[in-house]
Design a protein around this motif. Sequence first.
Motif, PDB file in Angstrom:
ATOM      1  N   ILE A 287      26.982   1.152  -1.013  1.00 47.88           N
ATOM      2  CA  ILE A 287      25.922   0.391  -1.720  1.00 47.88           C
ATOM      3  C   ILE A 287      26.497  -1.002  -2.040  1.00 47.88           C
ATOM      4  CG2 ILE A 287      25.414   2.359  -3.245  1.00 47.88           C
ATOM      5  CD1 ILE A 287      27.519   1.704  -5.398  1.00 47.88           C
ATOM      6  N   VAL A 288      27.583  -1.440  -1.477  1.00 44.77           N
ATOM      7  CA  VAL A 288      27.891  -2.852  -1.554  1.00 44.77           C
ATOM      8  C   VAL A 288      27.034  -3.707  -0.676  1.00 44.77           C
ATOM      9  CG1 VAL A 288      29.574  -2.819   0.421  1.00 44.77           C
ATOM     10  CG2 VAL A 288      29.961  -4.287  -1.642  1.00 44.77           C
ATOM     11  N   ASN A 289      26.319  -2.857   0.527  1.00 45.81           N
ATOM     12  CA  ASN A 289      25.498  -3.728   1.350  1.00 45.81           C
ATOM     13  C   ASN A 289      24.066  -3.469   0.986  1.00 45.81           C
ATOM     14  OD1 ASN A 289      27.536  -4.158   3.288  1.00 45.81           O
ATOM     15  ND2 ASN A 289      27.534  -2.012   3.629  1.00 45.81           N
ATOM     16  N   SER A 290      23.296  -4.499   1.257  1.00 43.91           N
ATOM     17  CA  SER A 290      21.811  -4.149   1.322  1.00 43.91           C
ATOM     18  C   SER A 290      21.202  -3.011   1.764  1.00 43.91           C
ATOM     19  CB  SER A 290      21.100  -5.440   1.831  1.00 43.91           C
ATOM     20  OG  SER A 290      19.470  -5.266   1.634  1.00 43.91           O
ATOM     21  N   VAL A 291      20.245  -2.209   0.813  1.00 43.02           N
ATOM     22  CA  VAL A 291      19.756  -0.813   1.511  1.00 43.02           C
ATOM     23  C   VAL A 291      18.504  -1.116   1.329  1.00 43.02           C
ATOM     24  CG1 VAL A 291      19.677   1.338   0.766  1.00 43.02           C
ATOM     25  CG2 VAL A 291      21.911   0.163   0.043  1.00 43.02           C
ATOM     26  N   GLU A 292      17.737  -0.734   2.779  1.00 41.36           N
ATOM     27  CA  GLU A 292      16.335  -0.751   2.893  1.00 41.36           C
ATOM     28  C   GLU A 292      15.594  -1.819   2.404  1.00 41.36           C
ATOM     29  OE1 GLU A 292      14.590   3.021   1.796  1.00 41.36           O
ATOM     30  OE2 GLU A 292      15.999   4.253   3.058  1.00 41.36           O
ATOM     31  N   GLY A 293      16.093  -3.190   2.678  1.00 42.41           N
ATOM     32  CA  GLY A 293      15.341  -4.442   2.281  1.00 42.41           C
ATOM     33  C   GLY A 293      15.614  -4.588   0.937  1.00 42.41           C
ATOM     34  N   GLY A 294      16.545  -4.047   0.086  1.00 40.17           N
ATOM     35  CA  GLY A 294      16.742  -4.474  -1.203  1.00 40.17           C
ATOM     36  C   GLY A 294      17.753  -5.711  -1.413  1.00 40.17           C
ATOM     37  N   PRO A 295      18.120  -6.217  -2.508  1.00 47.33           N
ATOM     38  CA  PRO A 295      18.772  -7.419  -2.774  1.00 47.33           C
ATOM     39  C   PRO A 295      20.218  -7.124  -2.290  1.00 47.33           C
ATOM     40  CG  PRO A 295      18.231  -6.559  -4.770  1.00 47.33           C
ATOM     41  CD  PRO A 295      17.276  -5.643  -3.761  1.00 47.33           C
ATOM     42  N   LEU A 296      20.846  -8.012  -1.908  1.00 47.98           N
ATOM     43  CA  LEU A 296      22.271  -7.769  -1.415  1.00 47.98           C
ATOM     44  C   LEU A 296      23.116  -8.004  -2.859  1.00 47.98           C
ATOM     45  CD1 LEU A 296      24.477  -7.625   0.809  1.00 47.98           C
ATOM     46  CD2 LEU A 296      24.670  -9.961   0.619  1.00 47.98           C
ATOM     47  N   PRO A 297      24.001  -6.869  -3.261  1.00 47.76           N
ATOM     48  CA  PRO A 297      24.689  -7.318  -4.360  1.00 47.76           C
ATOM     49  C   PRO A 297      25.367  -8.329  -4.792  1.00 47.76           C
ATOM     50  CG  PRO A 297      25.102  -4.958  -3.579  1.00 47.76           C
ATOM     51  CD  PRO A 297      24.225  -5.879  -2.566  1.00 47.76           C
ATOM     52  N   LEU A 298      25.934  -9.113  -3.663  1.00 54.23           N
ATOM     53  CA  LEU A 298      26.853 -10.215  -3.807  1.00 54.23           C
ATOM     54  C   LEU A 298      25.693 -11.424  -4.172  1.00 54.23           C
ATOM     55  CD1 LEU A 298      29.294 -11.756  -3.613  1.00 54.23           C
ATOM     56  CD2 LEU A 298      28.935 -12.134  -1.152  1.00 54.23           C
ATOM     57  N   SER A 299      24.420 -11.408  -3.704  1.00 50.86           N
ATOM     58  CA  SER A 299      23.546 -12.272  -4.295  1.00 50.86           C
ATOM     59  C   SER A 299      23.225 -12.176  -5.563  1.00 50.86           C
ATOM     60  CB  SER A 299      22.496 -12.022  -3.430  1.00 50.86           C
ATOM     61  OG  SER A 299      22.423 -12.368  -2.049  1.00 50.86           O
ATOM     62  N   VAL A 300      23.282 -11.132  -6.187  1.00 51.10           N
ATOM     63  CA  VAL A 300      22.869 -10.619  -7.714  1.00 51.10           C
ATOM     64  C   VAL A 300      24.105 -11.319  -8.247  1.00 51.10           C
ATOM     65  CG1 VAL A 300      22.614  -9.090  -9.388  1.00 51.10           C
ATOM     66  CG2 VAL A 300      21.608  -8.668  -6.989  1.00 51.10           C
TER      67      VAL A 300
END
Length: 834
Positions: A287-300
């Motif tokens: 889940i630390v990576n972007s999943v299926e086009g979702g936002p990147l956690p680091l960007s949040v």
Amino acid sequence: MERTEDAGDRAESPGQPSEGPANAPTEGVDEINDFEQDNLTAHSLEESHWTGTETVVSQDDVPDALLLNLFCARAKAPKETEDSLIEAEESWQPVREWLGSHDAEQVRAAAEQRGENGLTAIHFACRNVPPLDVIDVFLSIAADTVQWPDGFGWLPIHYACASGSEEAVIKALAEHFPESKTATDGRGRTPLHFALGDKPASPDVIFLLSSSGAASFPDDIGMLPLHYACAFGASEEVLYVLTDAYPEAITSRDKRQRTPLHFALSNAGRKTVPAAVRLLLSLDRRIVNSVEGGPLPLSVLAAYAAIVRNEDENRDKRESVQRCLEHLLHAEPEPTADFFTALQSLPDWLSERAVVMPVVQILLNEKISQRFPTAVLMMDFYVLTMVIISYSHNVVNSIQRRFDDDDTNDTIATKSLIPLYLGVAYFALREVVQIMSLLSLKVFKLWLYDPSNYLNVAFIALVLSWTVVMDSGAGDRDTFRVGAAVSVTILWVKLLAYLRNMLIDFAVFVGGVFYVVRRLAAFLLALGLILVAFAQMFYTVFQQTDYCRNQPQNDLDYDLILAETRCDASTLRPYCGFWTSFLSVYTMLLGEVDEDDFESSGVAMALFVIFMFLVVILLANVLIAIVTDSYKVIQYQRAAIVFWTNRLDFVAEMDAIANGPWKSRVKKSLGMLDQDEDGAQQRDVFGKDLWKQIMDLFEDDSFDGMSTVDFIAFALLRVVACVFIIPMWLLLGIVTVGWFWPPQVREAVFTSKVSKHSSDTAKEDELRRTQVKQLQQDVIEMRDDLLQELALDRTQIVQMKSQVAERKLEIANEMKQVKRLVTMLFERQIAFSA
């Protein structure tokens, strides 16, 4: 639950959080509050009637059957202060008195009175954190009302969970109606969703509510209870309960592809969030990576960190955000273009923490030693060197042509300017491709905020402008000479910026210059004012004195005196004009002093002495001290930060160009298929094994003697490798901008030593691992001890059973003996009686 601002006033992005339920951290939680506001609005008339917020109906006008609703609605929920707790307890006294003064039938009838929106007395009571004794009365007399939803589908247990009621109250409601734990309202939310809001319930309550499977119930926008818990900053114990009840919730996404990790990071300033992030990532690192086009956690996290500005007021928040960042990076996210641009978008105070982490430095080293970044670095150097050499040669040639009266042609041959045109085209193409890549990643602001991009634009514009001027021969010759000379500065600054990305010493130097200038702002301003003041004083003192009466009055006399005396201009009267006075004062600061100018005036000599002490001795040494101290700071404390930040900027730029979304779009438009990652990796390790075998030739010395065939063969191979293979291979790499170099050579040339960095979070994680290992060992030892004790107890029990059996047998024998004795006594008594 109250709401203090409209959802429309808050950002919809999960990366723009705010505190508390009324200031919802995400759009999903915004919708919770939107619904609560709608609920309160729908009940406003009825609630104002019951609570008396509008003087519409007095207590005497309310029928007795509705007084119970009135008293429950007017009760107050306790707050944090002690006075509020006492006031809340007293507010329930009218409810208790009414219940105690009416029989069961009257209480039942009043409890079943439903308002306009379906609210009963137990609904009103549960909204205000009711005491257990009041709820027990409702459940014992009017138990059916616990199953009645209001007009929005809320059961009394929904209100109890939303208001933060006591554990005993929620447990009583759930036991009387077990199905209520999975009952959903009009928007698909269970009581568990509300128990995880701004008034979080205890872990025991969460366990009670999630035991029925409610942890797997999404609301109408796909948010599970775990999403709510992370959004509102639930404790680590609560998260353990939820993840144990429904492990799939960790990777579950709402309708915008957001996992619970996104919601936790959207409020990363909370003290409980680092533990939540660590827990979620420990359970599933994907889940630390972007999943299926979702936002990147680091960007949040970057979006939240951008709003945490003031260091003193937000010290705790900053510390929490930094710990979240370290947990994210230790989870080893995929080094995609989005990841590096997200690192770039971190604010300075957070980016400085990121770039000194070994995991980030390792990724940057891996990226910069790949073929494409290596080729770009080498190509930049080649083209920049070509532009500097060609520019210097052609500018001098153009100036000579412009000042040569015999030469009527001021233009330069176009063919000699081709290197400049090619250099400008190359760097312009780089900037355009970089802009397109950042636009495709939707982070164009990174280009705007990077000062090096403005240097690149200035470099391209100036070189192109002067190249066109040299090609056309246009412009005034003096203007061209001055402008071309000044433009040379940009060329060499560009070269310095390039070296900054390559060598840490240059990065320290460039960073040190800017750091020192910022530190010297106040000092330079004060020094300038002092120099102007002394220049004015010297200029005033010498006015209308013999010192200035013989001063030349115009440029003609000035030039004539210089020609006749063959002296330097500085030997003339420097303090008879303000500008010359300022220049003389400035040169005095640098050590050029002529005390003979002040001998004619005692005041001038006094000012000279004061100036020498104050400026030359005192301020000059202060300047040296400030510069030395500042440079030591940048050299010893910020050297790694400066260098790795520069390297991050370059790697992010290269990765955006090489692997940005535009690449797949172009391939798709051209009908080309994407190459698999394994194939790309194989191409990138070209020559790796062969280079390793060549290097092994110089390490194998296991020979019996120098005259053996093996030794002679290896010696010949070493000579061939040193004389032919290695030089030719290195030369081929230089010609092909490193493309045909083996990975080992690129790593040796372009990678840098990884800093040793031990953060508090790493120490904490290590301590936790040590404690867990110690706990496991203690558990094993305790288990062995228990097994031994159980075995011993079993042996003792067997022995006790044997002893008991023996005692029973002895007692039985003794009883038989007693029986025989009693029988004999009776027989003798009978015989004696006869």
